[in-house]
Design a protein around this motif. Structure first.
Motif, PDB file in Angstrom:
ATOM      1  N   ILE A 253      -6.026   3.467  -5.393  1.00 19.78           N
ATOM      2  CA  ILE A 253      -4.081   3.533  -5.733  1.00 19.78           C
ATOM      3  C   ILE A 253      -4.555   5.028  -6.695  1.00 19.78           C
ATOM      4  O   ILE A 253      -2.567   5.646  -6.348  1.00 19.78           O
ATOM      5  N   SER A 254      -5.432   5.251  -6.756  1.00 22.27           N
ATOM      6  CA  SER A 254      -5.513   6.854  -7.055  1.00 22.27           C
ATOM      7  C   SER A 254      -5.490   7.695  -5.636  1.00 22.27           C
ATOM      8  O   SER A 254      -4.616   8.607  -5.776  1.00 22.27           O
ATOM      9  N   ILE A 255      -6.160   7.945  -4.810  1.00 21.14           N
ATOM     10  CA  ILE A 255      -6.260   8.682  -3.549  1.00 21.14           C
ATOM     11  C   ILE A 255      -4.245   8.314  -2.697  1.00 21.14           C
ATOM     12  O   ILE A 255      -3.749   9.302  -2.525  1.00 21.14           O
ATOM     13  N   GLU A 256      -3.449   7.147  -3.095  1.00 24.93           N
ATOM     14  CA  GLU A 256      -1.780   6.492  -2.757  1.00 24.93           C
ATOM     15  C   GLU A 256      -0.985   7.369  -3.382  1.00 24.93           C
ATOM     16  O   GLU A 256      -0.236   7.964  -3.367  1.00 24.93           O
ATOM     17  N   TYR A 257      -1.760   7.524  -4.672  1.00 26.70           N
ATOM     18  CA  TYR A 257      -0.807   8.208  -5.044  1.00 26.70           C
ATOM     19  C   TYR A 257      -0.617   9.800  -5.552  1.00 26.70           C
ATOM     20  O   TYR A 257       0.131  10.265  -5.778  1.00 26.70           O
TER      21      TYR A 257
ATOM     22  N   ALA B 170       1.700  15.222   1.378  1.00 25.03           N
ATOM     23  CA  ALA B 170       2.366  13.769   1.435  1.00 25.03           C
ATOM     24  C   ALA B 170       2.190  13.245   2.677  1.00 25.03           C
ATOM     25  O   ALA B 170       3.072  13.168   4.242  1.00 25.03           O
ATOM     26  N   TRP B 171       2.211  11.915   3.045  1.00 28.74           N
ATOM     27  CA  TRP B 171       1.401  11.283   4.263  1.00 28.74           C
ATOM     28  C   TRP B 171       2.282   9.400   3.564  1.00 28.74           C
ATOM     29  O   TRP B 171       0.835   9.080   3.719  1.00 28.74           O
ATOM     30  N   PRO B 172       3.338   8.649   2.742  1.00 27.46           N
ATOM     31  CA  PRO B 172       3.051   7.931   2.362  1.00 27.46           C
ATOM     32  C   PRO B 172       3.127   6.743   3.156  1.00 27.46           C
ATOM     33  O   PRO B 172       3.114   5.731   2.015  1.00 27.46           O
TER      34      PRO B 172
ATOM     35  N   ASN C 274      -6.319  11.926   6.920  1.00 21.19           N
ATOM     36  CA  ASN C 274      -6.021  10.558   6.475  1.00 21.19           C
ATOM     37  C   ASN C 274      -7.157   9.846   6.331  1.00 21.19           C
ATOM     38  O   ASN C 274      -6.831   9.569   5.355  1.00 21.19           O
ATOM     39  N   SER C 275      -7.829   9.728   7.263  1.00 24.55           N
ATOM     40  CA  SER C 275      -8.913   8.966   7.467  1.00 24.55           C
ATOM     41  C   SER C 275      -9.948   8.952   6.113  1.00 24.55           C
ATOM     42  O   SER C 275     -11.151   8.374   5.509  1.00 24.55           O
ATOM     43  N   LEU C 276     -10.373  10.648   5.847  1.00 27.54           N
ATOM     44  CA  LEU C 276     -11.275  10.847   5.403  1.00 27.54           C
ATOM     45  C   LEU C 276     -10.894  10.500   4.156  1.00 27.54           C
ATOM     46  O   LEU C 276     -11.912  10.196   3.217  1.00 27.54           O
ATOM     47  N   LEU C 277      -9.917  10.666   3.235  1.00 30.70           N
ATOM     48  CA  LEU C 277      -9.022  10.002   2.080  1.00 30.70           C
ATOM     49  C   LEU C 277      -9.325   8.879   1.431  1.00 30.70           C
ATOM     50  O   LEU C 277      -9.759   7.963   0.720  1.00 30.70           O
TER      51      LEU C 277
ATOM     52  N   GLY D 190       6.831  -0.043  -8.951  1.00 28.28           N
ATOM     53  CA  GLY D 190       7.082   0.210  -7.372  1.00 28.28           C
ATOM     54  C   GLY D 190       5.726  -0.199  -5.879  1.00 28.28           C
ATOM     55  O   GLY D 190       5.698  -1.277  -6.278  1.00 28.28           O
ATOM     56  N   VAL D 191       5.877   0.427  -4.922  1.00 27.53           N
ATOM     57  CA  VAL D 191       5.365   0.374  -3.848  1.00 27.53           C
ATOM     58  C   VAL D 191       3.164   0.418  -4.053  1.00 27.53           C
ATOM     59  O   VAL D 191       2.640  -0.477  -3.541  1.00 27.53           O
ATOM     60  N   LEU D 192       3.020   0.932  -4.699  1.00 27.66           N
ATOM     61  CA  LEU D 192       1.152   1.293  -5.328  1.00 27.66           C
ATOM     62  C   LEU D 192       1.371  -0.240  -5.717  1.00 27.66           C
ATOM     63  O   LEU D 192      -0.035  -0.792  -6.138  1.00 27.66           O
TER      64      LEU D 192
END
Length: 217
Positions: free
Chosen positions: A119-123, A131-133, A87-90, A155-157
Protein backbone atom coordinates in the motif's frame (compact mmCIF):
# COMPACT_ATOMS: atom_id res chain seq x y z
CA UNK A 1 14.40 -23.97 -10.11
CA UNK A 2 11.81 -24.97 -12.72
CA UNK A 3 9.12 -25.10 -10.03
CA UNK A 4 10.03 -21.61 -8.80
CA UNK A 5 10.07 -20.21 -12.33
CA UNK A 6 6.70 -21.81 -13.04
CA UNK A 7 5.17 -20.25 -9.90
CA UNK A 8 6.67 -16.87 -10.78
CA UNK A 9 5.27 -16.92 -14.31
CA UNK A 10 1.91 -18.25 -13.11
CA UNK A 11 1.49 -15.38 -10.67
CA UNK A 12 2.36 -12.87 -13.39
CA UNK A 13 -0.20 -14.38 -15.76
CA UNK A 14 -2.95 -14.51 -13.12
CA UNK A 15 -2.37 -10.83 -12.31
CA UNK A 16 -2.45 -9.96 -16.00
CA UNK A 17 -5.55 -11.98 -16.87
CA UNK A 18 -7.48 -10.43 -13.98
CA UNK A 19 -6.91 -6.90 -15.30
CA UNK A 20 -9.75 -5.12 -17.18
CA UNK A 21 -8.08 -5.50 -20.57
CA UNK A 22 -8.70 -9.27 -20.36
CA UNK A 23 -11.22 -9.01 -17.57
CA UNK A 24 -11.27 -12.19 -15.47
CA UNK A 25 -11.39 -10.10 -12.29
CA UNK A 26 -11.90 -12.92 -9.72
CA UNK A 27 -8.44 -14.22 -10.58
CA UNK A 28 -6.98 -11.30 -8.63
CA UNK A 29 -8.04 -13.00 -5.38
CA UNK A 30 -5.62 -15.90 -6.05
CA UNK A 31 -3.00 -14.16 -8.20
CA UNK A 32 -0.50 -13.71 -5.36
CA UNK A 33 -0.81 -17.26 -4.04
CA UNK A 34 1.81 -18.81 -6.38
CA UNK A 35 4.21 -15.99 -5.47
CA UNK A 36 3.59 -16.49 -1.75
CA UNK A 37 4.18 -20.21 -2.20
CA UNK A 38 7.41 -19.43 -4.07
CA UNK A 39 8.54 -17.21 -1.20
CA UNK A 40 7.81 -20.00 1.27
CA UNK A 41 9.83 -22.56 -0.74
CA UNK A 42 12.78 -20.19 -1.02
CA UNK A 43 12.65 -19.35 2.70
CA UNK A 44 12.71 -23.02 3.61
CA UNK A 45 15.64 -23.72 1.28
CA UNK A 46 18.02 -21.52 3.32
CA UNK A 47 21.03 -19.70 1.94
CA UNK A 48 20.88 -16.26 0.34
CA UNK A 49 17.12 -16.13 -0.03
CA UNK A 50 16.61 -12.39 -0.50
CA UNK A 51 18.10 -12.17 -3.98
CA UNK A 52 16.15 -15.23 -5.10
CA UNK A 53 12.87 -13.78 -3.86
CA UNK A 54 13.67 -10.46 -5.50
CA UNK A 55 14.63 -12.07 -8.82
CA UNK A 56 11.60 -14.30 -9.13
CA UNK A 57 9.18 -11.61 -7.95
CA UNK A 58 10.66 -9.25 -10.55
CA UNK A 59 9.80 -11.81 -13.24
CA UNK A 60 6.23 -11.94 -11.95
CA UNK A 61 5.75 -8.20 -11.93
CA UNK A 62 7.57 -7.65 -15.22
CA UNK A 63 5.13 -10.04 -16.92
CA UNK A 64 2.25 -8.21 -15.23
CA UNK A 65 3.50 -4.81 -16.39
CA UNK A 66 4.25 -5.83 -19.97
CA UNK A 67 0.92 -7.58 -20.59
CA UNK A 68 -1.26 -4.91 -18.98
CA UNK A 69 0.53 -1.80 -20.26
CA UNK A 70 2.12 -2.98 -23.52
CA UNK A 71 0.20 -0.24 -25.36
CA UNK A 72 2.64 2.37 -24.01
CA UNK A 73 5.10 0.98 -26.55
CA UNK A 74 3.13 2.63 -29.36
CA UNK A 75 3.68 6.06 -27.78
CA UNK A 76 7.34 5.65 -26.79
CA UNK A 77 9.47 2.53 -26.95
CA UNK A 78 12.11 3.82 -24.55
CA UNK A 79 9.56 5.20 -22.14
CA UNK A 80 7.62 1.95 -22.08
CA UNK A 81 10.72 -0.10 -21.27
CA UNK A 82 11.61 2.33 -18.49
CA UNK A 83 8.06 2.15 -17.11
CA UNK A 84 8.05 -1.66 -17.20
CA UNK A 85 11.36 -1.87 -15.33
CA UNK A 86 10.69 0.88 -12.76
CA UNK A 87 7.21 -0.42 -11.91
CA UNK A 88 8.46 -4.00 -11.65
CA UNK A 89 11.31 -2.91 -9.38
CA UNK A 90 8.95 -1.01 -7.08
CA UNK A 91 6.59 -3.97 -6.79
CA UNK A 92 9.53 -6.31 -6.20
CA UNK A 93 10.84 -3.94 -3.54
CA UNK A 94 7.57 -4.26 -1.60
CA UNK A 95 7.78 -8.03 -1.88
CA UNK A 96 11.43 -8.32 -0.81
CA UNK A 97 10.77 -6.06 2.19
CA UNK A 98 7.90 -8.37 3.15
CA UNK A 99 10.21 -11.39 2.82
CA UNK A 100 12.86 -9.83 5.04
CA UNK A 101 10.36 -8.86 7.74
CA UNK A 102 8.80 -12.32 7.62
CA UNK A 103 12.23 -13.95 7.94
CA UNK A 104 13.10 -11.91 11.03
CA UNK A 105 9.74 -11.44 12.76
CA UNK A 106 7.71 -14.46 11.65
CA UNK A 107 4.74 -15.16 9.42
CA UNK A 108 2.05 -13.06 11.09
CA UNK A 109 4.06 -9.83 11.16
CA UNK A 110 5.44 -10.66 7.73
CA UNK A 111 2.02 -10.79 6.09
CA UNK A 112 0.99 -7.56 7.80
CA UNK A 113 4.22 -6.08 6.42
CA UNK A 114 3.32 -7.18 2.88
CA UNK A 115 0.07 -5.21 3.08
CA UNK A 116 1.83 -2.20 4.61
CA UNK A 117 4.70 -2.09 2.11
CA UNK A 118 2.50 -2.71 -0.93
CA UNK A 119 0.00 0.00 0.00
CA UNK A 120 2.91 2.35 0.74
CA UNK A 121 4.39 1.75 -2.72
CA UNK A 122 1.01 2.36 -4.35
CA UNK A 123 0.52 5.54 -2.32
CA UNK A 124 3.95 6.74 -3.45
CA UNK A 125 3.01 5.98 -7.04
CA UNK A 126 0.02 8.30 -6.69
CA UNK A 127 2.02 11.22 -5.28
CA UNK A 128 5.28 11.66 -7.17
CA UNK A 129 6.38 12.87 -10.59
CA UNK A 130 6.56 9.32 -11.96
CA UNK A 131 2.94 8.59 -11.02
CA UNK A 132 1.63 5.42 -12.63
CA UNK A 133 -1.70 4.70 -10.91
CA UNK A 134 -3.26 2.32 -13.44
CA UNK A 135 -1.69 -0.80 -11.87
CA UNK A 136 -2.96 0.02 -8.39
CA UNK A 137 -4.56 -3.29 -7.39
CA UNK A 138 -7.89 -1.70 -6.52
CA UNK A 139 -8.30 -0.66 -10.17
CA UNK A 140 -8.80 -4.28 -11.16
CA UNK A 141 -12.55 -3.81 -10.60
CA UNK A 142 -12.80 -0.83 -12.96
CA UNK A 143 -15.29 -2.60 -15.23
CA UNK A 144 -17.55 -3.78 -12.38
CA UNK A 145 -18.03 -0.68 -10.20
CA UNK A 146 -21.21 -2.20 -8.75
CA UNK A 147 -19.16 -4.29 -6.29
CA UNK A 148 -16.82 -1.51 -5.16
CA UNK A 149 -19.15 1.36 -4.34
CA UNK A 150 -17.54 1.27 -0.90
CA UNK A 151 -14.47 2.92 -2.44
CA UNK A 152 -16.22 6.19 -1.57
CA UNK A 153 -15.16 5.49 2.03
CA UNK A 154 -11.70 3.95 1.52
CA UNK A 155 -10.55 5.07 -1.91
CA UNK A 156 -8.96 2.71 -4.41
CA UNK A 157 -6.24 1.73 -1.91
CA UNK A 158 -8.96 0.09 0.16
CA UNK A 159 -9.50 -2.20 -2.80
CA UNK A 160 -5.79 -2.98 -2.91
CA UNK A 161 -5.88 -3.94 0.76
CA UNK A 162 -8.95 -6.09 0.12
CA UNK A 163 -7.16 -7.98 -2.65
CA UNK A 164 -4.03 -8.58 -0.57
CA UNK A 165 -5.93 -9.72 2.53
CA UNK A 166 -7.93 -12.26 0.53
CA UNK A 167 -4.80 -13.61 -1.18
CA UNK A 168 -3.01 -13.99 2.14
CA UNK A 169 -5.98 -15.66 3.85
CA UNK A 170 -6.50 -18.07 0.97
CA UNK A 171 -2.81 -18.91 0.97
CA UNK A 172 -2.89 -19.57 4.72
CA UNK A 173 -6.02 -21.67 4.21
CA UNK A 174 -4.38 -23.66 1.42
CA UNK A 175 -1.20 -24.13 3.45
CA UNK A 176 -2.99 -25.11 6.65
CA UNK A 177 -3.84 -28.58 7.91
CA UNK A 178 -7.12 -27.23 9.32
CA UNK A 179 -8.48 -26.33 5.92
CA UNK A 180 -12.23 -26.53 6.54
CA UNK A 181 -12.17 -24.37 9.64
CA UNK A 182 -10.42 -21.47 7.93
CA UNK A 183 -12.14 -21.35 4.54
CA UNK A 184 -15.16 -19.42 5.82
CA UNK A 185 -13.09 -16.35 6.77
CA UNK A 186 -11.76 -15.38 3.30
CA UNK A 187 -15.17 -15.93 1.71
CA UNK A 188 -16.79 -13.75 4.36
CA UNK A 189 -14.28 -10.97 3.73
CA UNK A 190 -14.97 -11.24 -0.01
CA UNK A 191 -18.74 -11.12 0.36
CA UNK A 192 -19.24 -8.42 3.00
CA UNK A 193 -17.76 -5.52 0.93
CA UNK A 194 -19.68 -6.70 -2.15
CA UNK A 195 -22.98 -6.88 -0.28
CA UNK A 196 -22.29 -3.45 1.23
CA UNK A 197 -21.59 -2.09 -2.22
CA UNK A 198 -24.80 -3.50 -3.66
CA UNK A 199 -26.76 -2.00 -0.79
CA UNK A 200 -25.54 1.51 -1.57
CA UNK A 201 -27.49 3.71 -3.94
CA UNK A 202 -26.13 3.11 -7.45
CA UNK A 203 -29.06 4.55 -9.42
CA UNK A 204 -28.12 7.05 -12.10
CA UNK A 205 -30.10 9.97 -13.48
CA UNK A 206 -29.47 9.78 -17.21
CA UNK A 207 -30.88 13.28 -17.79
CA UNK A 208 -28.52 14.95 -15.31
CA UNK A 209 -25.14 16.05 -16.68
CA UNK A 210 -21.98 17.41 -15.12
CA UNK A 211 -18.74 18.76 -16.56
CA UNK A 212 -15.61 16.76 -15.74
CA UNK A 213 -11.97 17.72 -16.29
CA UNK A 214 -9.32 14.99 -16.33
CA UNK A 215 -5.69 16.05 -16.00
CA UNK A 216 -2.95 13.65 -17.05
CA UNK A 217 0.22 14.20 -14.94
Amino acid sequence: MKKLLFLSILSGLLLSFSWPEIGVSPLIFVAFIPLLLLEKYISESGGRTSWKVFGYSFITFFIFNVITTHWVWYATAGGSITAFIVNSLLMSLAFILFHNVKTVLGNKRGYFALIFFWISIEYLHLHWELAWPWLTLGNVFATIPEIVQWYEFTGVLGGSMWVLVINILLFIWWDSERIKKKLILPFTIVLIPILLSLSLNTDYDEEKTIEVVIVQP
